[in-house]
Design a protein around this motif. Structure first.
Motif, short mmCIF file in Angstrom:
data_model
loop_
_atom_site.label_atom_id
_atom_site.label_comp_id
_atom_site.label_asym_id
_atom_site.label_seq_id
_atom_site.Cartn_x
_atom_site.Cartn_y
_atom_site.Cartn_z
N VAL A 64 0.85 -1.19 0.00
CA VAL A 64 0.00 0.00 0.00
C VAL A 64 0.88 1.24 0.00
N PRO A 65 0.70 2.17 -0.95
CA PRO A 65 1.48 3.41 -0.90
C PRO A 65 1.03 4.29 0.26
N ARG A 66 1.98 4.95 0.90
CA ARG A 66 1.70 5.87 1.99
C ARG A 66 2.36 7.21 1.69
N VAL A 67 1.72 8.28 2.12
CA VAL A 67 2.22 9.63 1.90
C VAL A 67 2.32 10.35 3.24
N PRO A 68 3.11 11.41 3.34
CA PRO A 68 3.21 12.15 4.60
C PRO A 68 1.88 12.80 4.97
N PRO A 69 1.69 13.13 6.24
CA PRO A 69 0.46 13.86 6.64
C PRO A 69 0.33 15.16 5.85
N GLY A 70 -0.85 15.39 5.33
CA GLY A 70 -1.07 16.56 4.50
C GLY A 70 -0.88 16.31 3.02
N GLY A 71 -0.35 15.13 2.66
CA GLY A 71 -0.19 14.79 1.25
C GLY A 71 1.16 15.19 0.69
N LEU A 72 1.35 14.88 -0.56
CA LEU A 72 2.59 15.20 -1.25
C LEU A 72 2.66 16.71 -1.56
N ARG A 73 3.86 17.18 -1.76
CA ARG A 73 4.03 18.57 -2.17
C ARG A 73 3.49 18.78 -3.58
N ASP A 74 3.11 20.00 -3.88
CA ASP A 74 2.57 20.30 -5.21
C ASP A 74 3.60 20.02 -6.30
N LYS A 75 4.87 20.31 -6.03
CA LYS A 75 5.91 20.04 -7.01
C LYS A 75 6.03 18.54 -7.28
N THR A 76 5.94 17.75 -6.21
CA THR A 76 6.02 16.29 -6.38
C THR A 76 4.82 15.76 -7.17
N ARG A 77 3.64 16.31 -6.88
CA ARG A 77 2.45 15.88 -7.62
C ARG A 77 2.57 16.21 -9.11
N LYS A 78 3.09 17.39 -9.42
CA LYS A 78 3.27 17.75 -10.82
C LYS A 78 4.28 16.84 -11.51
N GLN A 79 5.35 16.50 -10.78
CA GLN A 79 6.33 15.58 -11.36
C GLN A 79 5.73 14.21 -11.61
N LEU A 80 4.93 13.73 -10.64
CA LEU A 80 4.28 12.43 -10.82
C LEU A 80 3.32 12.45 -12.00
N GLN A 81 2.57 13.53 -12.13
CA GLN A 81 1.64 13.62 -13.24
C GLN A 81 2.37 13.66 -14.57
N HIS A 82 3.51 14.36 -14.61
CA HIS A 82 4.31 14.42 -15.84
C HIS A 82 4.85 13.03 -16.19
N LYS A 83 5.36 12.30 -15.19
CA LYS A 83 5.86 10.96 -15.45
C LYS A 83 4.74 10.03 -15.90
N ARG A 84 3.56 10.22 -15.32
CA ARG A 84 2.43 9.39 -15.74
C ARG A 84 2.07 9.67 -17.19
N ASP A 85 2.06 10.95 -17.57
CA ASP A 85 1.75 11.31 -18.96
C ASP A 85 2.79 10.73 -19.92
N CYS A 86 4.05 10.78 -19.53
CA CYS A 86 5.11 10.22 -20.39
C CYS A 86 4.93 8.71 -20.54
N ALA A 87 4.68 8.01 -19.42
CA ALA A 87 4.48 6.57 -19.48
C ALA A 87 3.25 6.22 -20.30
N ASN A 88 2.21 7.06 -20.23
CA ASN A 88 1.00 6.79 -21.00
C ASN A 88 1.26 6.97 -22.49
N GLN A 89 2.06 7.95 -22.87
CA GLN A 89 2.41 8.12 -24.28
C GLN A 89 3.27 6.95 -24.78
N ILE A 90 4.17 6.48 -23.92
CA ILE A 90 4.97 5.30 -24.29
C ILE A 90 4.05 4.09 -24.47
N LEU A 91 3.06 3.97 -23.59
CA LEU A 91 2.10 2.87 -23.70
C LEU A 91 1.37 2.92 -25.03
N LYS A 92 0.93 4.10 -25.44
CA LYS A 92 0.20 4.22 -26.71
C LYS A 92 1.11 3.88 -27.89
N ALA A 93 2.37 4.33 -27.84
CA ALA A 93 3.29 4.03 -28.93
C ALA A 93 3.56 2.53 -29.03
#
Length: 472
Positions: free
Chosen positions: A159-188
């Motif tokens: 189970v993934p766990r995060v710090p109290p209050g959630g991840l930082r906004d910068k970390t969330r943006k980085q995760l979303q960017h990595k997810r978008d990249c992996a999704n584009q790789i998946l489509k290719a």
């Protein structure tokens, strides 16, 4: 060197270590070797973390061994060569086969990008705990975590766990960017895999196993809708029971088989029709009926093809159909086998990365809502958790596995809204209500359920009901 000798010995023997010549063909042996190597390296990708150095080295080393076969798959092309005396002569030179020359470097690049994405998860803000283990510093999200994994039904995943209050906004943006990249790789990877499968020849064993007509292939319910005057593939899918993974794949297998039933008879009908003679009917009448029959079969084949495309768009994670598996099994082209298996394992890896990032983002979102509503006490959260449930899907009363996907719809396909479509609309994330904090927590859980249902992985097999009738 000893490992390389062992790998190539198995390939030459066709995985038959007895040496009696009963092994599989070279193309299938290489496909199985790439698949097994991926399962060994990435089979336990349960966390977002860098790949261990020894596994990364093993992946690159053994993939280079298996892919080196493609260096010797060439084609001859005419080129002009100039000689010292000024004369020019057209000669044939060898170059890598066009499909390998275009797609194999692209797959290598996608492979490198996926490993880079995994490598970027060093010193993360999140961590993992095993299922069922509650940390002493529980931040109040234990109830969310339990509900999350009851829906996911993958009890072995940490189970993934995060710090109290959630991840930082910068970390969330980085995760979303990595997810978008992996999704584009998946489509290719999916596009390359689809092209490789489309270029493979259809085995005769698959064509011989098809039923005699479209009704026997599709069943009465789908056949009646697909032959109606007002046909809509989206409306037909809304009428079908697609609540389980097995039923979605079963319908895909039947629809795909019906395309080849109609197309095969469309190609064979003129020969059979012209060979028969009838004293009661004129030759023009026979040709006219034959043309009408041919046009109708072509129309039905096009409709079935459109229905299959809509089904695959609704279930992007749909596993390989029976035709795809038959093509892989009987394929003799080593180059196409390399492209298909390499793109398939990269597709699986990219899909796993996207899923793991989605799990982390969902947990972070739930944790943020839990922190937001903790000021009003734990009662609201407990009520919301108890009220949040997995949306129920219609389950047919019949227990026969071959008829469950074809239960009679409870409404007309002409209706604009269907129960299944309403369920999808209700699962679509929307703006959070501001009426009460309890309602907000419940909406967050509902959004999370919608994400999980939408990301189902389809995995099953199918059987075709064979009929000997001569209907269309």
């Amino acid at each position: 060197m000893e490992m390389m000798k062992e790998r190539f010995a198995k390939l030459l023997l066709g995985e038959d270590m007895s040496g009696s010549g009963k092994g599989v063909c070279t193309a299938l042996a290489i496909s199985n070797a790439i698949t097994n190597l991926c399962a060994t390296i990435f089979g336990q990708l349960w966390r977002l973390e860098p790949l261990p150095p020894e596994k990364k080295a093993m992946w690159r080393r053994e993939m280079s061994w298996l892919l080196c076969v493609s260096d010797h798959i060439v084609e001859l092309v005419p080129t002009w060569q100039s000689f010292p005396d000024g004369t020019r002569l057209e000669i044939m030179t060898s170059r890598p086969r066009s499909d390998l020359y275009i797609n194999l470097p692209a797959l290598r690049k996608l492979d490198h990008m996926l490993l880079e994405i995994l490598e970027s998860f060093r010193d993360p803000e999140f961590w993992y705990v095993e299922q069922g283990i509650a940390a002493p510093d529980c931040d109040g999200s234990a109830s969310f975590r339990a509900a999350f994994h009851r829906r996911d039904e993958k009890w072995w995943l940490p189970v993934p766990r995060v710090p109290p209050g959630g991840l930082r906004d910068k970390t969330r943006k980085q995760l979303q960017h990595k997810r978008d990249c992996a999704n584009q790789i998946l489509k290719a990877a999916m596009a390359i895999n689809s092209n490789a499968l489309a270029e493979m020849e259809i085995p005769e064993s698959y064509l011989d196993s098809l039923p005699k007509n479209g009704r026997a292939t599709l069943g009465d319910i789908i056949y009646r809708y697909i032959t109606s005057d007002q046909f809509s593939p989206e409306c037909l899918l809304d009428c079908l029971d697609l609540s389980t993974e097995y039923q979605a794949l079963e319908i895909a297998n039947r629809v795909e088989a019906s395309v080849y039933v109609w197309r095969r008879r469309f190609a064979a009908k003129p020969v059979n029709g012209l060979s028969r003679s009838s004293s009661a009917r004129s030759s023009w009448g026979m040709v006219k009926d034959m043309m009408v029959d041919t046009e109708k079969r072509e129309l039905l084949a096009d409709r079935a093809e459109g229905l299959l495309i809509c089904l695959k768009q609704r279930f992007p994670g749909l596993t390989q159909t029976s035709l795809d598996m038959s093509k892989i099994q009987y394929n003799k082209d080593v180059g196409k086998s390399i492209l298909e298996s390499y793109s398939r394992v990269l597709e699986s890896l990219a899909s796993n990365i996207v899923t793991r990032i989605d799990d982390l983002l969902n947990i972070d979102e739930l944790n943020r809502h839990a922190e937001q509503f903790s000021a009003s006490g734990d009662a609201d959260c407990k009520i919301a958790c108890s009220q949040a449930a997995v949306p129920s899907f219609p389950v047919p009363a019949s227990g026969t596995p071959f008829m469950t996907a074809y239960a009679t719809p409870s409404f007309s396909p002409a209706q604009l809204a269907s129960p299944s479509k309403k369920e999808r609309i209700s699962l679509t994330p929307g703006r959070r209500s501001q009426h009460s904090r309890s309602a907000g927590a419940k909406k967050a859980l509902t959004d999370h359920v919608g994400t999980e249902v939408k990301g189902m992985i389809i995995s099953s097999s199918m059987m075709i009901d064979v009929s000997t009738t001569t209907e269309l």
